[in-house]
Scaffold this motif. Structure first.
Motif, PDB file in Angstrom:
ATOM      1  N   PRO A 139     -23.111 -11.874 -47.225  1.00 17.09           N
ATOM      2  CA  PRO A 139     -22.641 -10.965 -46.178  1.00 17.09           C
ATOM      3  C   PRO A 139     -21.504 -10.081 -46.665  1.00 17.09           C
ATOM      4  O   PRO A 139     -20.715 -10.471 -47.531  1.00 17.09           O
ATOM      5  N   GLU A 140     -21.424  -8.885 -46.096  1.00 17.20           N
ATOM      6  CA  GLU A 140     -20.312  -7.989 -46.387  1.00 17.20           C
ATOM      7  C   GLU A 140     -19.044  -8.484 -45.701  1.00 17.20           C
ATOM      8  O   GLU A 140     -17.946  -8.257 -46.188  1.00 17.20           O
ATOM      9  N   ALA A 141     -19.218  -9.203 -44.572  1.00 22.31           N
ATOM     10  CA  ALA A 141     -18.094  -9.788 -43.847  1.00 22.31           C
ATOM     11  C   ALA A 141     -18.579 -11.088 -43.206  1.00 22.31           C
ATOM     12  O   ALA A 141     -19.366 -11.815 -43.794  1.00 22.31           O
ATOM     13  N   HIS A 142     -18.135 -11.367 -41.987  1.00 21.31           N
ATOM     14  CA  HIS A 142     -18.459 -12.637 -41.340  1.00 21.31           C
ATOM     15  C   HIS A 142     -19.857 -12.629 -40.731  1.00 21.31           C
ATOM     16  O   HIS A 142     -20.408 -11.575 -40.409  1.00 21.31           O
ATOM     17  N   PRO A 143     -20.455 -13.818 -40.529  1.00 21.69           N
ATOM     18  CA  PRO A 143     -21.752 -13.899 -39.858  1.00 21.69           C
ATOM     19  C   PRO A 143     -21.602 -13.805 -38.347  1.00 21.69           C
ATOM     20  O   PRO A 143     -20.532 -14.066 -37.787  1.00 21.69           O
ATOM     21  N   VAL A 144     -22.695 -13.437 -37.684  1.00 24.51           N
ATOM     22  CA  VAL A 144     -22.783 -13.389 -36.225  1.00 24.51           C
ATOM     23  C   VAL A 144     -24.020 -14.175 -35.821  1.00 24.51           C
ATOM     24  O   VAL A 144     -25.079 -14.039 -36.441  1.00 24.51           O
ATOM     25  N   VAL A 145     -23.904 -15.014 -34.785  1.00 19.94           N
ATOM     26  CA  VAL A 145     -25.037 -15.816 -34.331  1.00 19.94           C
ATOM     27  C   VAL A 145     -25.272 -15.564 -32.854  1.00 19.94           C
ATOM     28  O   VAL A 145     -24.346 -15.630 -32.043  1.00 19.94           O
ATOM     29  N   ALA A 146     -26.537 -15.280 -32.492  1.00 22.34           N
ATOM     30  CA  ALA A 146     -26.935 -15.099 -31.099  1.00 22.34           C
ATOM     31  C   ALA A 146     -28.410 -15.414 -30.956  1.00 22.34           C
ATOM     32  O   ALA A 146     -29.225 -14.968 -31.772  1.00 22.34           O
ATOM     33  N   ASP A 147     -28.758 -16.202 -29.960  1.00 21.40           N
ATOM     34  CA  ASP A 147     -30.154 -16.468 -29.601  1.00 21.40           C
ATOM     35  C   ASP A 147     -30.977 -16.963 -30.785  1.00 21.40           C
ATOM     36  O   ASP A 147     -32.103 -16.511 -31.006  1.00 21.40           O
ATOM     37  N   GLY A 148     -30.424 -17.884 -31.556  1.00 23.96           N
ATOM     38  CA  GLY A 148     -31.179 -18.498 -32.640  1.00 23.96           C
ATOM     39  C   GLY A 148     -31.316 -17.657 -33.888  1.00 23.96           C
ATOM     40  O   GLY A 148     -32.071 -18.025 -34.790  1.00 23.96           O
ATOM     41  N   THR A 149     -30.586 -16.545 -33.963  1.00 27.93           N
ATOM     42  CA  THR A 149     -30.651 -15.674 -35.138  1.00 27.93           C
ATOM     43  C   THR A 149     -29.261 -15.484 -35.722  1.00 27.93           C
ATOM     44  O   THR A 149     -28.281 -15.312 -34.984  1.00 27.93           O
ATOM     45  N   VAL A 150     -29.178 -15.510 -37.051  1.00 30.07           N
ATOM     46  CA  VAL A 150     -27.946 -15.202 -37.766  1.00 30.07           C
ATOM     47  C   VAL A 150     -28.021 -13.748 -38.206  1.00 30.07           C
ATOM     48  O   VAL A 150     -28.936 -13.356 -38.941  1.00 30.07           O
ATOM     49  N   TYR A 151     -27.087 -12.936 -37.743  1.00 30.07           N
ATOM     50  CA  TYR A 151     -27.053 -11.509 -38.067  1.00 30.07           C
ATOM     51  C   TYR A 151     -26.024 -11.285 -39.164  1.00 30.07           C
ATOM     52  O   TYR A 151     -24.865 -11.685 -39.043  1.00 30.07           O
ATOM     53  N   LEU A 152     -26.458 -10.616 -40.232  1.00 33.62           N
ATOM     54  CA  LEU A 152     -25.592 -10.412 -41.390  1.00 33.62           C
ATOM     55  C   LEU A 152     -25.600  -8.950 -41.812  1.00 33.62           C
ATOM     56  O   LEU A 152     -26.669  -8.374 -42.069  1.00 33.62           O
ATOM     57  N   GLY A 153     -24.418  -8.352 -41.860  1.00 35.63           N
ATOM     58  CA  GLY A 153     -24.285  -7.077 -42.537  1.00 35.63           C
ATOM     59  C   GLY A 153     -24.055  -7.365 -44.010  1.00 35.63           C
ATOM     60  O   GLY A 153     -23.129  -8.098 -44.370  1.00 35.63           O
ATOM     61  N   THR A 154     -24.908  -6.843 -44.880  1.00 33.49           N
ATOM     62  CA  THR A 154     -24.853  -7.201 -46.297  1.00 33.49           C
ATOM     63  C   THR A 154     -24.800  -5.955 -47.165  1.00 33.49           C
ATOM     64  O   THR A 154     -24.891  -4.826 -46.693  1.00 33.49           O
ATOM     65  N   TYR A 155     -24.714  -6.205 -48.466  1.00 34.95           N
ATOM     66  CA  TYR A 155     -24.726  -5.125 -49.447  1.00 34.95           C
ATOM     67  C   TYR A 155     -26.149  -4.631 -49.706  1.00 34.95           C
ATOM     68  O   TYR A 155     -26.344  -3.690 -50.464  1.00 34.95           O
ATOM     69  N   GLU A 156     -27.117  -5.275 -49.077  1.00 37.15           N
ATOM     70  CA  GLU A 156     -28.523  -4.875 -49.235  1.00 37.15           C
ATOM     71  C   GLU A 156     -29.186  -4.646 -47.893  1.00 37.15           C
ATOM     72  O   GLU A 156     -30.402  -4.817 -47.760  1.00 37.15           O
ATOM     73  N   GLY A 157     -28.434  -4.260 -46.888  1.00 34.67           N
ATOM     74  CA  GLY A 157     -28.998  -3.949 -45.596  1.00 34.67           C
ATOM     75  C   GLY A 157     -28.505  -4.871 -44.498  1.00 34.67           C
ATOM     76  O   GLY A 157     -27.613  -5.705 -44.694  1.00 34.67           O
ATOM     77  N   LEU A 158     -29.090  -4.707 -43.330  1.00 28.73           N
ATOM     78  CA  LEU A 158     -28.808  -5.548 -42.178  1.00 28.73           C
ATOM     79  C   LEU A 158     -29.898  -6.608 -42.112  1.00 28.73           C
ATOM     80  O   LEU A 158     -31.087  -6.293 -42.093  1.00 28.73           O
ATOM     81  N   VAL A 159     -29.502  -7.886 -42.085  1.00 29.60           N
ATOM     82  CA  VAL A 159     -30.454  -8.989 -42.246  1.00 29.60           C
ATOM     83  C   VAL A 159     -30.361  -9.940 -41.069  1.00 29.60           C
ATOM     84  O   VAL A 159     -29.264 -10.248 -40.585  1.00 29.60           O
ATOM     85  N   GLY A 160     -31.522 -10.429 -40.612  1.00 31.92           N
ATOM     86  CA  GLY A 160     -31.587 -11.466 -39.599  1.00 31.92           C
ATOM     87  C   GLY A 160     -32.219 -12.721 -40.164  1.00 31.92           C
ATOM     88  O   GLY A 160     -33.336 -12.668 -40.707  1.00 31.92           O
ATOM     89  N   LEU A 161     -31.523 -13.866 -40.074  1.00 33.72           N
ATOM     90  CA  LEU A 161     -32.033 -15.152 -40.536  1.00 33.72           C
ATOM     91  C   LEU A 161     -32.262 -16.077 -39.345  1.00 33.72           C
ATOM     92  O   LEU A 161     -31.573 -15.976 -38.324  1.00 33.72           O
ATOM     93  N   ARG A 162     -33.185 -17.016 -39.478  1.00 27.99           N
ATOM     94  CA  ARG A 162     -33.380 -18.040 -38.458  1.00 27.99           C
ATOM     95  C   ARG A 162     -32.238 -19.051 -38.543  1.00 27.99           C
ATOM     96  O   ARG A 162     -31.921 -19.541 -39.618  1.00 27.99           O
TER      97      ARG A 162
END
Length: 413
Positions: free
Chosen positions: A256-279
């Motif tokens: 991640p470029e900074a901190h993770p965000v979690v909502a509704d079973g998904t981890v949202y990550l702003g990264t150096y390779e795009g915006l990513v959603g993980l389970r």
């Protein structure tokens, strides 16, 4: 002001789990800064709120998941400056700011400066108490700035270079101190556990007495996200831990470029390779928004309908993106707008709030701007010669602190 047509994103999305956004060589279809129709902050402040604003903002990203979204909250849409307070703010080492972002709970505003921890009355900004025998920790979460206090159940948790101090919210007296490890990030409270980033990893402390429950070395984060019994941290990779034991549940090769965000079973990550959603359950990738090499995304603000994130393309000014959430598939861009060197800080009630550098021909420029969620139009801005930090968003009100220790409150329907 840029028109809705110019600022609505018109790129074409590929129908796949990895999305490339075409038709835009820079960060936005337009490059001029938004011009809010109302600018506040430079005039005389009022004497305070006649009616105390409802709601709380207990941590710098509102909740344990770091969503930045308080549900069922009405932000100020026609604001006026209700009060202004300037606090003593001596420099802490090489910190980029002399004060922290604010948190709010039970009618009080909390923040730290080099002079210690402060509680101000939400009604009029008057000082309620001040603890001066502590030096707040710094973190790179906000660019090597001071760690804000975190509030929960009548306790104010202050991260310091000597550990963590728990203060009673009503009078600032000490409930407990833990000096096992120096704090190196923003703590997160969930249930009866305080999760504290350190230079070596992450520790879990009991909120009642500060005793250590577990410690995990080798994981790095400036601000952990907690949801459904899982702690997510982001450093060289993204790691999920059991909140009760600290045991590792999974890791994903996403930085991640900074901190993770979690909502509704998904981890949202702003990264150096795009915006990513993980389970959240297993760390597998749900989707990715990839705008091409050299373009990073900041940590997003997540609402039930929208993901807000700032793209940093390198060769062009930063831009705020609003993307539609949609099931398990990739989000669709709705609009984007210039923000300069900025970040999205919060969203509620059909508005998003972004920090921006402003335009050079305005003195002082609006540096906190409210955008409409649907079209991205700038409705109002806070103009200050100092740099505002991420605000606390209340019901019909907003509290902001500048990097030099000036606290202000806005209110208005």
């Amino acid at each position: 002001m840029p028109s809705i047509t110019r600022r609505t994103f018109l790129g074409t999305l590929a129908a796949s789990a990895s999305v490339g956004v075409a038709g835009c060589s820079s960060s936005c279809p337009d490059s001029d800064a938004p011009e809010p129709s109302v600018v506040v902050g430079t005039g005389e402040a009022g004497s305070g709120f006649e009616t105390l604003p409802g709601g709380a903002w207990p941590s710098p990203r509102f909740d344990a998941g770091n969503t930045g979204h308080p549900p069922s909250r009405r932000p100020p849409t026609d604001p006026s400056l209700r009060w202004r307070t300037t606090l003593p703010a001596p420099r802490v080492d090489d910190a980029r700011a002399d004060a922290s972002a604010p948190t709010v709970a039970d009618g009080q505003v909390y923040l730290t400066t080099g002079a210690g921890a402060f509680a101000l009355a939400l009604r009029d900004g008057a000082e309620r108490w001040h603890v001066d025998d502590l030096t707040p920790a710094t973190t790179d979460h906000y660019g090597n700035e001071l760690v804000p206090p975190v509030v929960d159940d009548g306790r104010v948790y202050v991260a310091t270079g000597a550990g963590v101090v728990a203060l009673h919210a009503d009078d600032g007296t000490t409930a407990w101190r833990n000096t096992d490890a120096a704090a190196a990030g923003v703590p997160t409270v969930s249930g009866d556990t305080l999760f504290v980033p350190t230079a070596d990893g992450l520790i879990g402390l009991a909120t009642d007495d500060g005793s250590r429950r577990w410690a995990v070395d080798g994981v790095n984060t400036s601000l952990p996200a907690v949801a459904d019994g899982t702690v997510v941290v982001g450093g060289e990779e993204t790691v999920a831990l059991d909140a009760a034991t600290g045991d590792r549940r999974w890791s994903a090769p996403v930085r991640p470029e900074a901190h993770p965000v979690v909502a509704d079973g998904t981890v949202y990550l702003g990264t150096y390779e795009g915006l990513v959603g993980l389970r959240l359950d297993d760390g597998s990738e749900r989707w990715r928004v990839d705008r091409g090499s050299g373009r990073t995304f900041s940590a997003p603000v997540v609402t039930p309908e929208t993901i807000y994130a700032v793209e940093r393309p390198g060769e062009a000014p930063d831009a705020t993106f609003a993307l539609d959430r949609g099931g398990d598939g990739p989000p669709d861009p709705r609009w984007c707008s210039y923000v300069g060197d900025g970040a999205v800080a919060a969203a509620a009630g059909g508005h998003a709030f972004a920090l921006q550098s402003g335009s050079s021909d305005q003195r002082p420029p609006p540096q906190l701007v409210a955008f409409t969620a649907r079209f991205g139009e700038a409705t109002w801005g806070y103009a200050t010669a100092e740099r505002p930090l991420p605000p606390a968003l209340l019901d019909g009100a907003l509290v902001s602190v500048t990097d030099r220790g000036t606290a202000v409150a806005f209110g208005g329907a």
